[in-house]
Scaffold this active site. Sequence first.
Site, PDB file in Angstrom:
ATOM      1  CB  ALA A   7       1.183  55.923   2.593  1.00  0.00           C
ATOM      2  N   GLY A   9       5.183  57.593   6.533  1.00  0.00           N
ATOM      3  CA  GLY A   9       6.337  58.124   6.489  1.00  0.00           C
ATOM      4  C   GLY A   9       6.192  59.722   6.121  1.00  0.00           C
ATOM      5  NE  ARG A  13      16.328  61.342   1.980  1.00  0.00           N
ATOM      6  CZ  ARG A  13      16.684  60.098   1.196  1.00  0.00           C
ATOM      7  NH1 ARG A  13      17.343  60.195   0.237  1.00  0.00           N
ATOM      8  NH2 ARG A  13      15.967  58.950   1.575  1.00  0.00           N
ATOM      9  CB  THR A  89       8.430  48.779   7.080  1.00  0.00           C
ATOM     10  OG1 THR A  89       9.538  47.870   7.454  1.00  0.00           O
ATOM     11  CG2 THR A  89       8.887  49.969   6.185  1.00  0.00           C
ATOM     12  N   GLY A 152      17.821  47.696   1.330  1.00  0.00           N
ATOM     13  CA  GLY A 152      18.199  46.345   2.212  1.00  0.00           C
ATOM     14  C   GLY A 152      18.489  45.196   1.216  1.00  0.00           C
ATOM     15  CD  GLU A 167      16.482  47.500   5.862  1.00  0.00           C
ATOM     16  OE1 GLU A 167      16.216  48.439   5.105  1.00  0.00           O
ATOM     17  OE2 GLU A 167      15.906  46.415   5.368  1.00  0.00           O
ATOM     18  NE  ARG A 346     -12.665  81.479 -19.004  1.00  0.00           N
ATOM     19  CZ  ARG A 346     -13.199  82.330 -18.786  1.00  0.00           C
ATOM     20  NH1 ARG A 346     -13.292  83.540 -19.199  1.00  0.00           N
ATOM     21  NH2 ARG A 346     -13.735  82.327 -17.716  1.00  0.00           N
ATOM     22  CG  ASN A 399     -19.990  87.410 -20.523  1.00  0.00           C
ATOM     23  OD1 ASN A 399     -19.299  88.337 -20.564  1.00  0.00           O
ATOM     24  ND2 ASN A 399     -19.495  86.361 -19.925  1.00  0.00           N
ATOM     25  CE1 TYR A 400     -20.981  88.937 -12.976  1.00  0.00           C
ATOM     26  CE2 TYR A 400     -18.854  90.140 -13.189  1.00  0.00           C
ATOM     27  CZ  TYR A 400     -19.725  89.318 -12.365  1.00  0.00           C
ATOM     28  OH  TYR A 400     -19.711  89.290 -10.882  1.00  0.00           O
TER      29      TYR A 400
HETATM   30  C1  UD1 Z   1      12.549  49.830   3.150  1.00  0.00           C
HETATM   31  C2  UD1 Z   1      12.930  48.329   3.373  1.00  0.00           C
HETATM   32  C3  UD1 Z   1      14.439  48.282   2.644  1.00  0.00           C
HETATM   33  C4  UD1 Z   1      14.029  48.342   1.294  1.00  0.00           C
HETATM   34  C5  UD1 Z   1      13.548  49.836   0.899  1.00  0.00           C
HETATM   35  C6  UD1 Z   1      12.978  50.082  -0.451  1.00  0.00           C
HETATM   36  C7  UD1 Z   1      12.260  48.018   5.687  1.00  0.00           C
HETATM   37  C8  UD1 Z   1      12.747  47.715   6.989  1.00  0.00           C
HETATM   38  N1  UD1 Z   1      13.426  48.309   4.935  1.00  0.00           N
HETATM   39  O1  UD1 Z   1      13.612  50.879   3.880  1.00  0.00           O
HETATM   40  O2  UD1 Z   1      14.763  46.745   2.931  1.00  0.00           O
HETATM   41  O3  UD1 Z   1      15.422  48.212   0.359  1.00  0.00           O
HETATM   42  O4  UD1 Z   1      12.287  50.357   1.671  1.00  0.00           O
HETATM   43  O5  UD1 Z   1      12.635  51.360  -0.710  1.00  0.00           O
HETATM   44  O6  UD1 Z   1      11.213  47.494   5.433  1.00  0.00           O
HETATM   45  N2  UD1 Z   1       6.637  53.670   6.244  1.00  0.00           N
HETATM   46  C9  UD1 Z   1       5.363  53.741   7.160  1.00  0.00           C
HETATM   47  N3  UD1 Z   1       5.659  53.666   8.766  1.00  0.00           N
HETATM   48  C10 UD1 Z   1       6.855  53.531   9.223  1.00  0.00           C
HETATM   49  C11 UD1 Z   1       8.069  53.657   8.280  1.00  0.00           C
HETATM   50  C12 UD1 Z   1       7.683  53.355   6.834  1.00  0.00           C
HETATM   51  O7  UD1 Z   1       4.213  53.840   6.849  1.00  0.00           O
HETATM   52  O8  UD1 Z   1       6.764  53.565  10.348  1.00  0.00           O
HETATM   53  C13 UD1 Z   1       6.186  53.596   5.069  1.00  0.00           C
HETATM   54  C14 UD1 Z   1       6.841  54.903   4.372  1.00  0.00           C
HETATM   55  O9  UD1 Z   1       6.079  55.785   4.360  1.00  0.00           O
HETATM   56  C15 UD1 Z   1       7.392  54.326   3.041  1.00  0.00           C
HETATM   57  C16 UD1 Z   1       7.473  52.802   3.214  1.00  0.00           C
HETATM   58  O10 UD1 Z   1       6.900  52.502   4.341  1.00  0.00           O
HETATM   59  O11 UD1 Z   1       6.136  54.135   2.034  1.00  0.00           O
HETATM   60  C17 UD1 Z   1       9.208  52.691   3.143  1.00  0.00           C
HETATM   61  O12 UD1 Z   1       9.672  53.213   4.408  1.00  0.00           O
HETATM   62  P1  UD1 Z   1      11.056  53.874   4.427  1.00  0.00           P
HETATM   63  O13 UD1 Z   1      11.340  54.431   5.559  1.00  0.00           O
HETATM   64  O14 UD1 Z   1      11.323  54.546   3.271  1.00  0.00           O
HETATM   65  O15 UD1 Z   1      11.940  52.429   4.295  1.00  0.00           O
HETATM   66  P2  UD1 Z   1      13.571  52.654   4.012  1.00  0.00           P
HETATM   67  O16 UD1 Z   1      14.279  52.581   5.153  1.00  0.00           O
HETATM   68  O17 UD1 Z   1      13.692  52.925   2.784  1.00  0.00           O
END
Ligand code: UD1
Length: 494
Positions: A7, A9, A13, A89, A152, A167, A346, A399-400
């Site tokens: 979590a 990221g 967007r 990831t 991926g 990917e 309330r 009341n107040y």
């Molecule tokens: C990733 C997968 C892809 C898959 C897709 C599904 C990899 C390399 N790719 O791609 O194969 O189809 O998810 O949705 O794993 N995150 C971190 N730290 C980081 C990067 C990401 O915690 O440095 C977390 C993000 O917050 C998110 C999750 O990992 O919850 C996925 O990251 P995201 O960047 O969305 O991966 P995708 O490029 O979509």
Amino acid sequence: MNIVILAAGQGKRMKSALPKVLQTLAGKPLIEHVLATALSLQAKSSSNSPIVVVGHGAENIKNFLAEAGNRDSTFENVRTVLQREQKGTGHALLQALPKLDQGEATLVLYGDVPLITKKTLADLLKIADGVRGQDSALALLTQHMTDPTGYGRIVRDMDGAVAAIVEEKDASSSQKAITEINTGIMVLPTASLKKWLKSLRASNAQGEYYLTDVISMAVRDNVPIRTTQALAEWETTGVNSRDQLAALERIYQLNIASKLMEEGVSLADPARIDVRGALNCGSDVFIDVGCVFEGLVTLASGVRVGPYCVLRNATIGKQVSIHAYSHLDGASVGESSSIGPYARLRPGSKLEHDVHIGNFVEIKNSRIASNSKANHLAYVGDSIVGSRVNIGAGTITCNYDGANKHQTIIEDDVFIGSDTQLVAPVRVGRGATLGAGTTLTRDAPPNMLTVSRAKQVSLNWDRPEKKSIPKSAIKSLTKTKSTIKKAFVVKNKN
Ligand code: UD1
Ligand code: MG
């Protein structure tokens, strides 16, 4: 089992100051949905609590987790690890490595894939389970998609065995044509995972450490790779933008609507109900369009909820009618009562059976006993109201006093005339009548009529008439005079 939720990221967007996993779906942050499902997989006694990898908005997420732990003890032991820089990831999972129990498999979840179900994860864990004496397999949750763009791809060999994940940005055009995608959710044998993660390289189009590269390492090490799919695509749908979030919210709400209808609830339109919490219904409940239910709401058998009502943490008894545009928060309503239209209950409103609360009536922190009525335009706050009480239109409990709140007690069988102010603290005795327009500042004795009102007078009176005055004359006009010809006072009959 180890559970790691990625979590860190940013969720660019979303164009939001909030980290993506704190955006809400059905009133709850995305991460809370994932955590609730993750925790439901673990035995209550498990000391191996889920680990959330945080990065962007780490403090916000930690604060949220602390607050969630205070409110619900199941979230109490959730751990976090910090990924200072988001290098992919694989790099994210690497941060959690020191905390992983090597003797157990590791389940990887994404914080932005909120609707994954317990059933699908249980299926995934089952196929990962090693045969006795062997290391467990690597289990991948994949999905067949008509449009796999952005994901991926699962590359399989001639025998159909998984060979690698490629990917989108690194894929050849033939690989791009593959429609089986990686959902990102997987179960890994932890001892091997430790070794694999340490040998990851960022030599790819994005310069990131891909977790997906461990797949080809597993193939090399002869670790069996097994795949399974979720029953529905929405389970593995990630949230990257506001429109994806809104679309997923609608799917979630439609699922709830279907479940309610299966349980015997009538919905005027299953596409126009929002449940942001838990809604428990008895039999033959009817819910009209546009209603929102928040927190824990219970509707007993035969309840009817009119259009555009909002109910939060409310308990509604059998055969109650809640009419259009009513707002109930922290209230309980007894059997066969009638609320609204346009009523507001309330927190702390406790209504017994057969109570009638009508339009533009607000009740706060008050108990109202059976068969009592406040049908029009009233405010009842910090009060105890007995049975068979009639509260007239425009009645206000004051009341107040600007600093403190005070209580009003209205005993059984009281009749309160319209436009009465009860200046609290004050008590109206059993069977008392208050005349319309009374401002009650002292207790009203039982069974008597109490009235406080200016004496009524009638005067002869010529109502001023509008004159058309030339503009030039306005300056010279100073005063107009009304003439009272005669006056007499009529004694008030009361
Ligand atoms: C990733 C997968 C892809 C898959 C897709 C599904 C990899 C390399 N790719 O791609 O194969 O189809 O998810 O949705 O794993 N995150 C971190 N730290 C980081 C990067 C990401 O915690 O440095 C977390 C993000 O917050 C998110 C999750 O990992 O919850 C996925 O990251 P995201 O960047 O969305 O991966 P995708 O490029 O979509
Ligand atoms: Mg993604």
